[in-house]
Design an enzyme around this catalytic site. Structure first.
Site, PDB file in Angstrom:
ATOM      1  N   GLY A 169      -1.649 -12.089  -4.239  1.00  0.00           N
ATOM      2  CA  GLY A 169      -3.097 -11.885  -4.289  1.00  0.00           C
ATOM      3  C   GLY A 169      -3.435 -10.441  -3.959  1.00  0.00           C
ATOM      4  O   GLY A 169      -4.316  -9.827  -4.570  1.00  0.00           O
ATOM      5  N   ARG A 221       0.824  -1.213   0.000  1.00  0.00           N
ATOM      6  CA  ARG A 221       0.000   0.000   0.000  1.00  0.00           C
ATOM      7  C   ARG A 221       0.857   1.261   0.000  1.00  0.00           C
ATOM      8  O   ARG A 221       0.461   2.293  -0.566  1.00  0.00           O
ATOM      9  CB  ARG A 221      -0.945  -0.028   1.205  1.00  0.00           C
ATOM     10  CG  ARG A 221      -2.069  -1.073   1.044  1.00  0.00           C
ATOM     11  CD  ARG A 221      -2.665  -1.439   2.388  1.00  0.00           C
ATOM     12  NE  ARG A 221      -3.881  -2.259   2.287  1.00  0.00           N
ATOM     13  CZ  ARG A 221      -3.902  -3.587   2.158  1.00  0.00           C
ATOM     14  NH1 ARG A 221      -2.763  -4.272   2.061  1.00  0.00           N
ATOM     15  NH2 ARG A 221      -5.064  -4.239   2.128  1.00  0.00           N
ATOM     16  N   SER A 224     -12.898  -9.907   3.613  1.00  0.00           N
ATOM     17  CA  SER A 224     -11.651  -9.815   2.852  1.00  0.00           C
ATOM     18  C   SER A 224     -11.177  -8.375   2.749  1.00  0.00           C
ATOM     19  O   SER A 224     -11.849  -7.518   2.167  1.00  0.00           O
ATOM     20  CB  SER A 224     -11.845 -10.382   1.441  1.00  0.00           C
ATOM     21  OG  SER A 224     -10.756  -9.983   0.635  1.00  0.00           O
ATOM     22  N   GLN A 284      -8.683  -7.509   1.049  1.00  0.00           N
ATOM     23  CA  GLN A 284      -8.266  -7.248  -0.331  1.00  0.00           C
ATOM     24  C   GLN A 284      -9.442  -6.731  -1.150  1.00  0.00           C
ATOM     25  O   GLN A 284      -9.306  -5.790  -1.927  1.00  0.00           O
ATOM     26  CB  GLN A 284      -7.690  -8.516  -0.959  1.00  0.00           C
ATOM     27  CG  GLN A 284      -6.383  -8.926  -0.289  1.00  0.00           C
ATOM     28  CD  GLN A 284      -5.806 -10.212  -0.837  1.00  0.00           C
ATOM     29  OE1 GLN A 284      -6.435 -10.895  -1.626  1.00  0.00           O
ATOM     30  NE2 GLN A 284      -4.606 -10.546  -0.400  1.00  0.00           N
ATOM     31  N   ASP A 313      -3.734 -15.147   8.082  1.00  0.00           N
ATOM     32  CA  ASP A 313      -2.486 -15.611   7.462  1.00  0.00           C
ATOM     33  C   ASP A 313      -1.633 -16.457   8.416  1.00  0.00           C
ATOM     34  O   ASP A 313      -0.609 -17.006   8.003  1.00  0.00           O
ATOM     35  CB  ASP A 313      -1.658 -14.411   6.998  1.00  0.00           C
ATOM     36  CG  ASP A 313      -2.296 -13.735   5.787  1.00  0.00           C
ATOM     37  OD1 ASP A 313      -3.117 -14.380   5.112  1.00  0.00           O
ATOM     38  OD2 ASP A 313      -1.970 -12.565   5.531  1.00  0.00           O
TER      39      ASP A 313
HETATM   40  C1  S3P Z   1      -4.292  -8.990   2.738  1.00  0.00           C
HETATM   41  C2  S3P Z   1      -5.523  -9.494   3.065  1.00  0.00           C
HETATM   42  C3  S3P Z   1      -5.759 -10.903   3.384  1.00  0.00           C
HETATM   43  C4  S3P Z   1      -4.463 -11.633   3.663  1.00  0.00           C
HETATM   44  C5  S3P Z   1      -3.395 -11.307   2.669  1.00  0.00           C
HETATM   45  C6  S3P Z   1      -3.088  -9.824   2.696  1.00  0.00           C
HETATM   46  C7  S3P Z   1      -4.168  -7.552   2.416  1.00  0.00           C
HETATM   47  O1  S3P Z   1      -6.360 -11.532   2.262  1.00  0.00           O
HETATM   48  O2  S3P Z   1      -4.690 -13.021   3.703  1.00  0.00           O
HETATM   49  O3  S3P Z   1      -2.204 -12.004   2.954  1.00  0.00           O
HETATM   50  O4  S3P Z   1      -3.030  -7.053   2.378  1.00  0.00           O
HETATM   51  O5  S3P Z   1      -5.197  -6.901   2.232  1.00  0.00           O
HETATM   52  P1  S3P Z   1      -7.984 -11.564   2.080  1.00  0.00           P
HETATM   53  O6  S3P Z   1      -8.422 -10.188   1.824  1.00  0.00           O
HETATM   54  O7  S3P Z   1      -8.185 -12.442   0.860  1.00  0.00           O
HETATM   55  O8  S3P Z   1      -8.510 -12.156   3.328  1.00  0.00           O
END
Ligand code: S3P
Length: 749
Positions: free
Chosen positions: A407, A339, A480, A482, A628
């Site tokens: 991801g 970020r 989530s 993300q 995580d």
């Molecule tokens: C993250 C959110 C989590 C986490 C990933 C990092 C982030 O994923 O597992 O390692 O930086 O926003 P999810 O949003 O899929 O839960």
């Protein structure tokens, strides 16, 4: 002899090779094939009587001929290795001979002109012709410079024609393989374009620079005092002038277009120097430096652009160690690092980041913004300087945006790119290419984005630029961060307000950082909203150590008797502290010391001492807060007394691997009793045996089993550990420094 060599040798068995042109390349092919003892005979022909005479004396060929027609009559495979502009006359002479069943190839540097000359001489259908080009050479030339071994471990590009017959292709490939080369296939035009840029242009520049300096009246002093830079840059100016003359004229079109592009960039650099344009100079230099480092890493098979796990396997042999003692600062937080680059790039002004995670995932994000024209210096020891371009200042990238294993990268970029004026295509490695993206594409489409994914809504994602976005109210079906962050980033570009409602709290780094960059975020219970953003203001960011990386040590020190470890400057954001809460409930002794706020994020030092653990039912509200950390929490469960039960964690199935199944497989291989549930797992604590486990290319699975080894009865071999570099480069060194016992087989980052 390996399988490839053995196959190649059988293709060439009993064949007679004729090399026409006994210079550096032709002589070295002859010498290499002869020393491999696979062909019945290696013959040579050269117009120069001295070369003809020397070749057998030097042991390069079995026999030299002074008549091309006689030599050709004896040969099965004919390799032309004469200068480019001499090719046509040799091909003319061959056209009068019987070439039936004979394979024809060459070793020239330009393929388009050679193929055109061959068609003129031999007719439109050249079914026995398979052109080739070894990417190897030397500044020296002539038969005396020829040597067996010149092509070993080098690349050779073969450019078969549409009509080239398989038999002839096989023979030409085999020829180069027995020389020890790696053979790649490429279309003729592509070969010439690529070589114009990677080989021909650099040679032209080296010749030109040396010539310019040599013409300077002070040239003696210039050459006397020219140190490494001049020497390195101009080594290739000592190459054979005739050969290069021929190459430039043969590959004229591609060379001119590479030269035009370069001249334009050089002129722009000249202007930047004249006008003190710091940003342009730093931009070019830092992008070039990053690209050069990246190339070196590709060559060493260490770059994130590789699928690290398959191209460069690493196995850990982990055994008992401990006690786990001392003081440690684990690398920077991965989520915050991603970020910081994103917001720094979109801000107006200069952002200084410290504590940045130099892992493959966050480096991929950094490179992506460089590709979109953002000037970024570093990272140097975790320090990064970002010269922001503003919310609307990104430039179209030159190609796909590659996000490696990340991801977070893929999902956050999808929101951001939906708001840009240009099209983008987001790609990732094999694991990322299998992860679900519908969770972001569906709400983004609702906002007006035009996005398409692969079948099954997995990456690559193609995002059309210039589509107006509309704020939406979105009830997230899963917890989530993300997805939430993706929509908030898209919301910065959308008309009106974008509101995301979370089913449970998830990490809030995006919200905190947006506020720190001066963009208001409304948080009302589980509803988080942003409105069209006027602009972000640069600020400084101190990235805390990653609690997800610290987690391995929290568990390690808890389970090894006598341990006492301090983890420094760890981010303890309440949306991330599930691992501390869960371990404490299991009986762990973790003390939070020196709590403070750093750049809008709570940070503390964590002291952890060994303590007996007991199994628990993991509280539902802690699941998203420790999402995580479950791989290593499962190791804590395996060392605890009694049963630990996790439910409501189906998200674990779509992480870098299916973390429920990956961990269950490994734990079962080590004799730990587990029961896999659709949304979780039951683990009965007891003893852990030695054995072999697979990390499935998932960084956190690899590190979790290195922790398990501390309490195992035998050694644990953990396969496929290269991806640990995505989040925790140098994990094994750091871990061994506080009492782990990990040996690396294969080279590490
Ligand atoms: C993250 C959110 C989590 C986490 C990933 C990092 C982030 O994923 O597992 O390692 O930086 O926003 P999810 O949003 O899929 O839960």
């Amino acid at each position: 002899m390996n399988r490839v060599d053995a196959e190649a040798a059988s293709v060439l068995q009993d064949k007679v090779l004729l090399v026409v042109g006994l210079g550096l390349i032709g002589g070295s092919v002859a010498a290499s094939v002869r020393s491999a003892s696979v062909c019945r005979k290696v013959l040579g022909y050269d117009a120069n009587p001295l070369s003809r005479q020397r070749a057998p004396v030097l042991g390069v060929v079995d026999k030299s001929y002074d008549r091309l027609d006689v030599a050709v009559a004896e040969a099965d495979i004919i390799m032309l290795a004469v200068p480019m502009l001499a090719m046509e006359s040799v091909l003319d002479r061959l056209s009068g001979l019987d070439l039936t069943g004979k394979t024809l190839t060459d070793g020239g540097s330009c393929k388009g002109e050679f193929v055109a000359a061959a068609r003129r001489a031999l007719g439109d259908s050249c079914c026995n012709l398979v052109p080739g080009h070894p990417i190897a050479g030397s500044e020296q030339s002539g038969i005396t410079a020829a040597r067996d071994g010149l092509f070993r471990d080098h690349m050779v590009i073969v450019t078969p024609l549409p009509e080239s017959e398989t038999l002839h292709l096989q023979r030409v490939k085999a020829l180069w393989q027995v020389c020890g080369a790696r053979v790649l296939e490429m279309p003729v035009n592509r070969h010439d374009d690529v070589l114009a840029m990677t080989s021909h242009l650099p040679h032209l520049l080296a010749f030109s620079l040396v010539d310019t300096l040599a013409a300077n009246p002070d040239n003696i002093d210039i050459f006397r005092y020219a140190a490494g830079g001049f020497r390195d840059f101009t080594r290739i100016a000592a190459s054979d002038p005739t050969m290069w003359h021929d190459i430039f004229l043969s590959n004229k079109t591609a060379v001119l277009s590479a030269l035009d592009a370069f001249s334009g960039d050089l002129e722009r650099l000249r202007q930047a120097v004249a006008e003190d344009d710091t940003r342009h100079l730093l931009g070019v230099f830092s992008r070039a430096r990053a690209a050069r480092t990246h190339f070196s890493r590709i060559l060493e098979h260490r770059a994130y652009i590789d699928n690290m796990s398959s191209s460069h396997p690493i196995t850990w042999q982990a055994a008992n160690g401990g006690p786990i003692q001392g003081e440690l600062r684990v690398p920077g937080d991965k989520s915050i690092s991603h970020r910081s680059i994103m917001m720094g790039s979109l801000a107006e002004g200069t952002t200084h980041v410290s504590g940045f995670l130099e892992g493959e995932d966050s480096l991929a994000t950094l490179q992506a913004f460089r590709d979109m024209g953002v000037v970024i210096e570093g990272p140097h020891d975790g320090k990064v300087t970002i010269y922001g371009v503003g919310l609307h200042g990104l430039q179209p990238p030159p190609g796909d945006i590659y996000l490696g294993n990340a991801g977070t990268g893929m999902r956050l970029f999808s929101g951001l790119m939906a708001g840009q004026k240009f099209d983008t295509r987001l790609t990732g490695d094999e694991s990322l290419s299998g992860r679900p993206m519908k969770r972001v594409t569906a709400p983004l489409k609702e906002m007006g984005a035009v996005i398409s994914a692969d079948e099954g809504e997995t990456p690559p994602l193609a995002i059309e630029g210039g589509k107006p976005l509309q704020g939406i109210e979105y009830d997230m079906p899963m917890a989530s961060a993300q997805v939430k962050s993706c929509l908030l980033l898209a919301g910065l570009y959308a008309d009106g307000k974008t509101t995301v409602t979370e089913p449970a709290p998830t990490r809030d780094h995006t919200e905190r950082m947006l506020q720190a960059f001066g963009c208001p975020v409304e948080v009302d219970g589980d509803r988080i909203s942003v409105s069209t953003c006027e602009g972000l203001k640069a600020c400084d960011i101190d990235v805390p150590a990653d609690i997800s990386s610290a987690a391995f040590f929290l568990v390690a020190a808890s389970i090894v008797p006598g341990s006492d470890l301090r983890l420094m400057h760890v981010g303890i954001n309440p949306t991330r502290d599930g691992v501390i809460n869960i371990l404490r409930q299991m009986g762990a002794s973790i003390t939070v010391e020196n709590e403070r706020m750093v750049g809008g994020e709570p940070v503390a030092d964590l002291r952890v001492q060994a303590a007996p653990l007991h199994g628990i039912e993991i509280p539902q509200d802690q699941v998203p807060l420790a999402i995580d950390e479950f791989p290593v929490l499962f190791i804590a469960a395996a060392c605890a007394e009694g049963k630990t039960v996790l439910r409501g964690a189906e998200e674990l199935r779509v992480k870098e691997s299916d973390r429920i199944q990956s961990m269950a497989n490994g734990l079962q291989a080590l004799g730990v009793e587990t029961k896999v549930l659709p949304d979780g797992i039951e683990i009965t604590g007891g003893s852990i045996g030695g054995g072999t486990v697979d990390s499935y290319g998932d960084h956190r699975i690899a590190m979790a089993f290195a922790v398990a080894a501390l309490r195992a009865e035998g050694t644990i071999n953990i396969h496929d550990c290269a991806n640990v570099a995505t989040s925790f480069p140098k994990f094994s060194d750091l871990a061994n420094g506080v009492g782990f016992n990990i040996k690396t087989i294969g080279s590490e980052h």
